[in-house]
Motif scaffolding. Structure first.
Motif, mmCIF file in Angstrom:
data_model
loop_
_atom_site.group_PDB
_atom_site.id
_atom_site.type_symbol
_atom_site.label_atom_id
_atom_site.label_comp_id
_atom_site.label_asym_id
_atom_site.label_seq_id
_atom_site.Cartn_x
_atom_site.Cartn_y
_atom_site.Cartn_z
ATOM 1 N N PHE A 48 0.755 -1.228 0.118
ATOM 2 C CA PHE A 48 0.232 -0.127 0.063
ATOM 3 C C PHE A 48 0.984 1.244 -0.042
ATOM 4 N N GLU A 49 2.026 1.111 0.861
ATOM 5 C CA GLU A 49 2.766 2.477 0.728
ATOM 6 C C GLU A 49 3.510 2.663 -0.684
ATOM 7 N N ASP A 50 3.790 1.554 -1.195
ATOM 8 C CA ASP A 50 4.574 1.759 -2.460
ATOM 9 C C ASP A 50 3.412 2.353 -3.600
ATOM 10 N N GLN A 51 2.170 1.915 -3.329
ATOM 11 C CA GLN A 51 1.128 2.457 -4.247
ATOM 12 C C GLN A 51 0.848 3.878 -4.107
ATOM 13 N N MET A 52 0.781 4.301 -2.707
ATOM 14 C CA MET A 52 0.723 5.569 -2.219
ATOM 15 C C MET A 52 1.989 6.530 -2.781
ATOM 16 N N LYS A 53 3.096 6.027 -2.582
ATOM 17 C CA LYS A 53 4.050 6.692 -2.909
ATOM 18 C C LYS A 53 4.296 6.837 -4.465
ATOM 19 N N LEU A 96 -5.895 2.222 11.294
ATOM 20 C CA LEU A 96 -4.775 1.962 12.151
ATOM 21 C C LEU A 96 -3.466 1.962 11.157
ATOM 22 N N THR A 97 -3.552 1.401 9.894
ATOM 23 C CA THR A 97 -2.522 0.994 9.089
ATOM 24 C C THR A 97 -2.531 2.061 7.977
ATOM 25 N N ALA A 98 -3.781 2.059 7.130
ATOM 26 C CA ALA A 98 -3.567 3.047 5.849
ATOM 27 C C ALA A 98 -3.911 4.368 6.115
ATOM 28 N N LEU A 99 -4.326 4.841 7.049
ATOM 29 C CA LEU A 99 -4.624 6.248 7.352
ATOM 30 C C LEU A 99 -3.163 7.042 7.672
ATOM 31 N N PRO A 100 -2.260 6.446 8.561
ATOM 32 C CA PRO A 100 -0.933 7.058 8.496
ATOM 33 C C PRO A 100 -0.089 6.993 7.241
ATOM 34 N N ILE A 101 -0.423 6.002 6.576
ATOM 35 C CA ILE A 101 0.554 5.861 5.259
ATOM 36 C C ILE A 101 -0.082 7.070 4.361
ATOM 37 N N MET A 102 -1.370 7.110 4.099
ATOM 38 C CA MET A 102 -1.847 7.895 3.514
ATOM 39 C C MET A 102 -1.451 9.633 3.623
ATOM 40 N N GLU A 103 -1.809 9.898 5.026
ATOM 41 C CA GLU A 103 -1.362 11.108 5.561
ATOM 42 C C GLU A 103 0.307 11.371 5.282
ATOM 43 N N LYS A 104 0.970 10.175 5.252
ATOM 44 C CA LYS A 104 2.604 10.683 5.155
ATOM 45 C C LYS A 104 2.451 11.123 3.359
ATOM 46 N N TYR A 105 1.844 10.640 2.826
ATOM 47 C CA TYR A 105 1.868 11.011 1.162
ATOM 48 C C TYR A 105 1.077 11.931 0.762
ATOM 49 N N GLY A 106 0.307 12.511 1.728
ATOM 50 C CA GLY A 106 -0.740 13.721 1.253
ATOM 51 C C GLY A 106 -1.926 13.212 0.652
ATOM 52 N N MET A 107 -2.467 12.096 1.037
ATOM 53 C CA MET A 107 -3.620 11.464 0.607
ATOM 54 C C MET A 107 -4.831 11.404 1.492
ATOM 55 N N ARG A 108 -5.793 11.180 0.984
ATOM 56 C CA ARG A 108 -7.243 10.948 1.732
ATOM 57 C C ARG A 108 -7.918 9.848 1.393
ATOM 58 N N ALA A 109 -9.085 9.578 1.770
ATOM 59 C CA ALA A 109 -9.779 8.422 1.295
ATOM 60 C C ALA A 109 -11.244 8.510 1.674
ATOM 61 N N THR A 110 -12.066 7.724 1.188
ATOM 62 C CA THR A 110 -13.582 7.438 1.691
ATOM 63 C C THR A 110 -13.521 6.039 2.060
ATOM 64 N N VAL A 111 -14.265 5.862 3.023
ATOM 65 C CA VAL A 111 -14.298 4.660 3.667
ATOM 66 C C VAL A 111 -16.011 4.264 3.839
ATOM 67 N N PHE A 112 -16.240 3.378 3.019
ATOM 68 C CA PHE A 112 -17.653 2.868 3.226
ATOM 69 C C PHE A 112 -18.004 1.779 4.202
ATOM 70 N N VAL A 113 -18.574 2.542 5.297
ATOM 71 C CA VAL A 113 -18.827 1.559 6.301
ATOM 72 C C VAL A 113 -20.244 0.759 6.526
ATOM 73 N N VAL A 114 -20.284 -0.471 6.977
ATOM 74 C CA VAL A 114 -21.357 -1.307 7.217
ATOM 75 C C VAL A 114 -21.615 -1.101 8.904
ATOM 76 N N PRO A 115 -22.784 -0.484 9.128
ATOM 77 C CA PRO A 115 -22.863 -0.359 10.777
ATOM 78 C C PRO A 115 -23.319 -1.402 11.502
ATOM 79 N N SER A 116 -23.739 -2.531 11.030
ATOM 80 C CA SER A 116 -23.967 -3.782 11.933
ATOM 81 C C SER A 116 -22.718 -4.362 12.270
ATOM 82 N N LEU A 117 -21.519 -4.126 11.423
ATOM 83 C CA LEU A 117 -20.243 -4.847 11.785
ATOM 84 C C LEU A 117 -19.281 -3.935 12.525
#
Length: 249
Positions: A48-53, A96-117
């Motif tokens: 994931f870090e390689d991809q964000m980079k 825990l994992t993706a967000l810090p990597i995205m922030e390191k490379y100036g990226m942001r995301a949309t997370v689609f959440v399932v409330p029952s989970l």
């Protein structure tokens, strides 16, 4: 070189130029997990870090779906080479994992959440969902219970669509207006229910890029599964989406 060889060479140059010339469409990347699990829907932290980079070094700028829709409505301009990064299901590693990597490379995301989970093993807690939103992550719905909408009745679809929106909004205190179809499946009835429920758009499982003319309730995405061939596979998936867009697929 005779004229036929010259024409053949010219044809090859024209076709190659057509293929590699940038496309105006916007890619929406579709992830699930960023973990060490040996699963087709899981990308490791290093991958994931390689991809964000790669995205950062090649001039891509991560935007939200809200940014994309505002540009379609003439309310703002997109940066050069925009990309939307999305995650389905709402796994804890998105925070825990993706967000810090995205922030390191100036990226942001949309997370689609399932409330029952939410709050169950491997999934985000409500506190983490709120923390994601506070750290510039867009929150969308992925139904109430992660069910294929094309396999249930319109009444059941309405429950999955409306209730998930209500629960998410109660927890983050902001409107939830974007949706992702579980398994990429939907019907014309599903689209109508989404409109009536107040959603602005939805991500499908169709491959390709997005333009202002794209059906906003059938947004195309670039699926990013566990790569077998490293970063080259990621680059190839972006290129394939670009090619599909050129071919009108």
């Amino acid at each position: 070189m005779n004229k036929y060889m010259a024409l053949g060479a010219l044809f090859i140059v024209v076709v190659f130029s057509w293929i590699v010339w940038p496309t105006a469409g916007v890619p929406i990347l579709a992830y699930h997990q960023v973990s060490e699990e040996d699963d087709i829907y899981s990308v490791t932290a290093s991958q994931f870090e390689d991809q964000m980079k790669y995205l950062q070094e090649n001039g891509y700028h991560a935007i939200s779906l809200e940014d994309l829709f505002k540009s379609y409505q003439g309310q703002g301009n997109l940066p050069e080479k925009p990309v939307v990064i999305t995650f389905d299901d709402g796994y804890e590693d998105n925070y825990l994992t993706a967000l810090p990597i995205m922030e390191k490379y100036g990226m942001r995301a949309t997370v689609f959440v399932v409330p029952s989970l939410v709050g169950t093993t491997e999934y985000l807690s409500w506190q983490q969902v709120s923390a994601l939103e506070e750290r510039h992550t867009e929150i969308g719905s992925h139904t109430m219970s992660h069910i294929a909408l094309n396999e249930i009745s319109p009444e059941e679809q309405r429950h999955e669509i409306e209730d998930s929106k209500t629960v998410l909004e109660q927890h983050i205190g902001k409107p939830v207006v974007f949706f992702a179809y579980p398994y990429g499946q939907f019907t014309g009835t599903t689209e109508q229910i989404l409109r009536e429920a107040g959603y602005q758009g939805a991500c499908s499982g169709v491959a390709g890029l997005n333009r202002s003319s794209t059906d906003v309730f059938a947004l195309k995405r670039v699926n990013v599964p566990h790569p077998k061939y490293g970063l080259w596979e990621f680059r190839l998936r972006l290129f394939r989406a670009h090619l599909y867009s050129k071919l009108g697929l």
